[in-house]
Design an enzyme around this catalytic site. Structure first.
Site, PDB file in Angstrom:
ATOM      1  N   GLY A 232      46.124 -23.098 179.683  1.00  0.00           N
ATOM      2  CA  GLY A 232      45.434 -23.092 180.963  1.00  0.00           C
ATOM      3  C   GLY A 232      45.395 -24.410 181.691  1.00  0.00           C
TER       4      GLY A 232
ATOM      5  N   GLY B 178      85.975 -21.326 179.826  1.00  0.00           N
ATOM      6  CA  GLY B 178      86.188 -20.150 180.661  1.00  0.00           C
ATOM      7  C   GLY B 178      85.212 -19.044 180.298  1.00  0.00           C
ATOM      8  N   GLY B 179      85.595 -17.816 180.571  1.00  0.00           N
ATOM      9  CA  GLY B 179      84.725 -16.683 180.290  1.00  0.00           C
ATOM     10  C   GLY B 179      84.409 -16.536 178.814  1.00  0.00           C
TER      11      GLY B 179
ATOM     12  CB  THR C 163      57.152 -26.874 167.353  1.00  0.00           C
ATOM     13  OG1 THR C 163      57.535 -26.807 168.734  1.00  0.00           O
ATOM     14  CG2 THR C 163      58.386 -26.774 166.478  1.00  0.00           C
TER      15      THR C 163
ATOM     16  CG  LEU D 142      48.560 -32.554 173.612  1.00  0.00           C
ATOM     17  CD1 LEU D 142      47.123 -33.037 173.472  1.00  0.00           C
ATOM     18  CD2 LEU D 142      49.501 -33.726 173.897  1.00  0.00           C
ATOM     19  CB  THR D 143      51.032 -27.606 174.672  1.00  0.00           C
ATOM     20  OG1 THR D 143      51.875 -28.752 174.605  1.00  0.00           O
ATOM     21  CG2 THR D 143      51.306 -26.856 175.959  1.00  0.00           C
TER      22      THR D 143
ATOM     23  CD  GLN E  72      94.665 -35.590 188.338  1.00  0.00           C
ATOM     24  OE1 GLN E  72      94.571 -35.024 189.422  1.00  0.00           O
ATOM     25  NE2 GLN E  72      95.321 -36.741 188.173  1.00  0.00           N
TER      26      GLN E  72
ATOM     27  CD  GLU F 280      57.765 -34.721 171.857  1.00  0.00           C
ATOM     28  OE1 GLU F 280      56.747 -34.254 172.397  1.00  0.00           O
ATOM     29  OE2 GLU F 280      57.802 -35.044 170.667  1.00  0.00           O
TER      30      GLU F 280
ATOM     31  CB  THR G  60      59.032 -31.276 182.571  1.00  0.00           C
ATOM     32  OG1 THR G  60      57.991 -31.902 183.352  1.00  0.00           O
ATOM     33  CG2 THR G  60      58.488 -30.009 181.928  1.00  0.00           C
TER      34      THR G  60
END
Length: 388
Positions: free
Chosen positions: A133, A344-345, A161, A129-130, A283, A368, A370
């Site tokens: 432009g 964490g990191g 897809t 569909l998409t 906590q 589907e 935004t």
């Protein structure tokens, strides 16, 4: 048109299916996830395994060769599949959904040619569909000119897809010179049709391995016999029976992925020790995990309510499907962000599974439609209630 909704299977059989899918997702599914991330590709063997296990034909009714799950039962399985790799979820979601667009409009001959092979997993159908432009709706510009028993298709589609490896594109176009909804047509376009150039545009941030296509058509011939519905019904085919339940299904996939993020965060917090205490004894971490748990459950209950209303044919289904999608997507963003923060990191490294989950979660923001589109739908439905 036929009613696409399944009647459901008995509770005992459903619980066995839930157990089976859960074991597959946590076992072989994790192995597939590692393989896909390492190679950057989804091998055809995965499609074959999903097909052979019957996972591609669960939501369709038995008359089409499916298992005949009710929509709510299907969502319970979508929740589980979504805890796996995003490409696994994408395959299962798409194949278990595209029949909903085709079946209500198909002749019996078309069901044998397109719908039943799609449900069986022997033919791949990509929803097209998409366009690059314009938006995704009444302003589509991909057009056809009819000459006798043939449509000649020209224009572009993108972000499609499975558009590279499919057998057919379920494609929305319009009669040349028409505007708005009138004049739109839905066509089953063979992948090997002459007059098309297909570009593989699969290099995405997440959902590794799922192929996406950009197609350019130059008077590609498509038999009129491959049209679903009548001229002027193209967007009804594309949006009517497919998009609404698909939005609810995507919303439930957000719940499943959020549950996976929460599981990873909790497990990490339990084993991570700082200054002599595990993170679950802090906590600040307890509050983050508690907020996640409430967030997930609230979204899930809205989704299930939307599903039940859709199955019942409620006039609120349109608004509820968009409410469910936008609520679940926002929830997923919050949950995965907290889950990564708890790591964490270390969570930023590809050695941690939360890194992939975090990347995959971002894709749900536009699948589907935004959140901005969902809000437009909800407001439009709200206006209808205020002007009665």
């Amino acid at each position: 048109m036929t009613n696409p909704q399944g009647v459901g299977i008995d509770q005992g059989s459903y619980e066995k299916l839930i157990t089976e899918v859960t074991e597959w997702v946590t076992g072989p599914g994790e192995d597939w996830a590692d393989r896909i991330e390492a190679s950057g590709e989804v091998p055809e063997e995965l499609w074959s395994e999903l097909r052979e296990r019957g996972y591609l034909s669960m939501a369709a009714p038995q008359r089409l060769g499916g298992k005949g799950l009710s929509f709510e039962q299907w969502l319970g399985l979508m929740e589980i599949f979504s805890r796996s790799h995003a490409s696994v979820r994408m395959i299962v979601h798409v194949v278990n959904g595209t029949w909903r667009a085709m079946d209500p409009w198909a002749t019996e001959e078309q069901r044998d040619q397109f719908v039943r092979p799609s449900v069986a997993g022997t033919k791949k159908v990509a929803f097209a569909l998409t366009e690059p432009g314009n938006g995704t709706g009444a302003d589509i510009s991909c057009s056809v000119e009819r000459e006798g028993d043939t449509y000649y298709l020209s224009g572009e589609k993108h972000l499609i897809t499975f558009g590279v490896r499919c057998d057919y594109w379920l494609l929305a176009a319009r009669l040349a010179g028409s505007t708005g909804h009138e004049g739109t047509v839905a066509l089953m376009v063979p992948r090997d049709v002459p007059g098309v150039r297909v570009e593989d545009t699969s290099q995405t941030m997440g959902v590794t391995g799922t192929d996406h296509a950009h197609m350019i058509f130059d008077r590609a011939p498509v038999p009129v016999a491959n049209r679903l519905g009548e001229e002027g019904q193209g967007l009804q085919v594309a949006l009517g029976g497919f998009l609404l339940p698909s939005r609810v299904s995507v919303a439930m996939s957000c719940v499943g992925l959020a549950e996976r993020a929460q599981e990873l965060a909790y497990d990490y917090a339990e084993r991570r020790v700082t200054f002599g205490k595990s993170l679950t004894q802090r906590q600040a971490i307890q509050f983050m995990l508690a907020e996640n748990e409430a967030d997930i459950e609230a979204a899930k209950q809205l989704i299930l309510y939307a599903a039940r209303e859709w199955e019942a044919g409620s006039p609120r289904s349109q608004a509820l499907s968009s409410m469910a999608k936008m609520t679940a997507v926002s929830m997923l963003g919050r949950v995965t962000d907290k889950a990564l923060q708890i790591h964490g990191g270390l969570g930023y490294w590809k050695t941690e599974k939360i890194e992939r989950v975090y990347r995959d979660a971002r894709a749900q923001r536009f699948e589907e439609g935004t959140n901005e589109i969902q809000k437009m739908v909800v407001f439009r439905e709200l206006q209808k209630t205020k002007t009665r």
